[in-house]
Enzyme design. Structure first.
Site, PDB file in Angstrom:
ATOM      1  N   HIS A 189     -63.606  22.854 -28.087  1.00  0.00           N
ATOM      2  CA  HIS A 189     -63.084  23.189 -26.766  1.00  0.00           C
ATOM      3  C   HIS A 189     -63.697  22.286 -25.710  1.00  0.00           C
ATOM      4  O   HIS A 189     -64.721  21.652 -25.932  1.00  0.00           O
ATOM      5  CB  HIS A 189     -63.408  24.645 -26.421  1.00  0.00           C
ATOM      6  CG  HIS A 189     -64.882  24.921 -26.395  1.00  0.00           C
ATOM      7  ND1 HIS A 189     -65.600  25.253 -27.523  1.00  0.00           N
ATOM      8  CD2 HIS A 189     -65.798  24.888 -25.384  1.00  0.00           C
ATOM      9  CE1 HIS A 189     -66.874  25.419 -27.214  1.00  0.00           C
ATOM     10  NE2 HIS A 189     -67.016  25.204 -25.910  1.00  0.00           N
ATOM     11  N   HIS A 244     -65.743  17.125 -21.434  1.00  0.00           N
ATOM     12  CA  HIS A 244     -66.005  16.617 -22.774  1.00  0.00           C
ATOM     13  C   HIS A 244     -65.712  17.694 -23.813  1.00  0.00           C
ATOM     14  O   HIS A 244     -65.551  18.861 -23.482  1.00  0.00           O
ATOM     15  CB  HIS A 244     -67.473  16.195 -22.906  1.00  0.00           C
ATOM     16  CG  HIS A 244     -68.398  17.376 -22.869  1.00  0.00           C
ATOM     17  ND1 HIS A 244     -68.775  17.984 -21.678  1.00  0.00           N
ATOM     18  CD2 HIS A 244     -68.996  18.102 -23.863  1.00  0.00           C
ATOM     19  CE1 HIS A 244     -69.565  19.010 -21.943  1.00  0.00           C
ATOM     20  NE2 HIS A 244     -69.717  19.116 -23.263  1.00  0.00           N
ATOM     21  N   THR A 300     -67.665  18.924 -27.248  1.00  0.00           N
ATOM     22  CA  THR A 300     -68.803  18.778 -28.152  1.00  0.00           C
ATOM     23  C   THR A 300     -68.286  18.808 -29.583  1.00  0.00           C
ATOM     24  O   THR A 300     -67.616  19.756 -29.990  1.00  0.00           O
ATOM     25  CB  THR A 300     -69.818  19.919 -27.945  1.00  0.00           C
ATOM     26  OG1 THR A 300     -70.354  19.836 -26.622  1.00  0.00           O
ATOM     27  CG2 THR A 300     -70.967  19.819 -28.954  1.00  0.00           C
TER      28      THR A 300
END
Length: 401
Positions: free
Chosen positions: A230, A310, A312
């Site tokens: 996510h 971003h 991860t």
């Protein structure tokens, strides 16, 4: 076709995106979604649940508390009344019998909700909590005439306080659809595998705490990954953080909840702590991005809004996921000072650069698009968010030989 009553109960403008937005419908069909209908008896949950079931009839399963004659109460005495329902729910999720699982119940009890959130996390389902938008949803006088349990106004008023306040998640995020997630995990695996075999990488292992180039096993080094990939938009800590409730109440956030978005990944990066994917947000997506998201972690620096966006992909064993965004900002900070990084070759046709302190960035030859659903991560306060990984690491077969 949906019933006339369902149409009246839920006017087009009041319906969630997963019913009316074409891109969202396509994305939901490719995802794993647990839809929790929430609200007082008679508020319109069942009509909404049936409409969602009809929309996704080829891949949906509707499970209703009414089917098991579970009567809503202020507090369940034992929880045993849910045994049969939970057997069906667990079987459906475990056997992958449906990718859209719809649970129709009042969902007013926090302990019950936490059990369902735990189940969703165990089977990697994105949770979407929906409430009817009917004008009478909190009007106990009207609900008295509409609910089939024959609850009195007083009984409904006793239930209402638990349903008047929105559930605020640990964080809001764009969650990747299942196929997109599997594909991105494989991309991360291939990236690390190819990077690990480069001579240029093997010469720069000091930042990873090893000197011998044959003794760094990236598979075990990056041992953890999020349960569902996510891109976090707002960390709320279940409403404990300042500004969380205000964010949850924003009209744009409410309109976007359960909506499908396409995120654009421009690069992959690796540091001694994290592996991540840099996301470039569109103007529409930036409306869901808090103005202080970058300042939260690096208050003394100035970045364009959305710089911290971003995904991860994995982290070292003792590293928290939040570090990935900090690492990305550190990299952008280097670029802001004019440091371009040392060009050390290509991977996937993209430019690979090395920066100081074990930081590597791969600029993709073209942006990678991933379909996502905007929702929240729900769990139990104080309980660690589940991770994938273990002794073998998260990216199997990714190993420096």
């Amino acid at each position: 076709m949906m019933s006339t009553q369902a149409s009246k109960d839920h006017p087009e403008g009041q319906k969630p995106p997963l019913l009316v937005d074409d891109h969202t419908v396509t994305t939901v069909r490719e995802a794993k979604i647990l839809v929790l209908l929430r609200g007082l008896p008679g508020s319109g949950k069942t009509s909404l649940a049936k409409e969602i079931e009809q929309k996704y009839r080829d891949s949906a399963r509707l499970i209703s508390a009414d089917q098991y004659n579970i009567k809503p109460s202020v507090k369940s005495s034992s929880g045993g009344e849910y045994t049969k329902l939970d057997e069906e729910l667990n079987s459906c999720c475990e056997r992958h019998e449906a990718s859209v699982v719809i649970l129709d119940d009042t969902h007013h009890d926090q302990e019950r909700l936490e059990e369902l959130f735990d189940l969703a996390n165990r089977y990697q389902f994105i949770v979407v909590v929906l409430e009817p938008k009917t004008p009478w949803r909190l009007d106990c006088a009207q609900l008295k005439e509409r609910n089939h349990w024959k609850f009195s106004v007083e009984e409904l008023k006793n239930l209402r306080p638990t349903l008047e306040k929105d559930i605020i998640p640990l964080y809001f995020a764009w969650f990747l659809a299942k196929h997109e997630e599997d594909n991105l995990r494989k991309t991360a695996h291939d990236f690390l595998e190819q990077l690990g075999n480069l001579k240029a990488f093997k010469k720069r292992l000091q930042a990873f705490g090893v000197e011998d180039k044959h003794k760094l096993d990236l598979l075990k080094y990056f041992a953890k990954a999020p349960n569902i990939l996510h891109c976090t938009s707002k960390y709320c800590d279940y409403g404990k953080l300042p500004g969380s409730e205000e964010y949850a109440q924003q009209e744009g956030v409410k309109r976007s909840y359960s909506k499908g978005f396409t995120l654009h990944i421009s690069s992959l990066f690796i540091t001694p702590r994290t592996v991540g994917a840099q996301v470039e947000l569109t103007e529409e997506q930036l409306f869901l991005w808090p103005a202080d998201a970058e300042k939260e972690v690096m208050p003394k620096d100035t970045f364009p809004r959305g710089s911290r966006a971003h995904i991860t992909l994995s982290t070292a064993a003792d590293t928290q996921d939040v570090q990935t965004g900090i690492d990305l900002l550190e990299l952008i900070k280097l670029q802001q000072t004019g440091k371009e990084g040392e060009n050390v070759g290509e991977i996937f046709g993209g430019k690979l650069s090395y920066y100081d302190n074990g930081i590597w960035m791969l600029v993709l030859p073209r942006k990678k698009e991933v379909k996502t659903i905007f929702s929240g991560y729900y769990g139990k306060p104080g309980v660690t968010v589940p991770q994938r990984g273990g002794k073998k690491g998260i990216l199997s077969q990714c190993q420096i030989m």
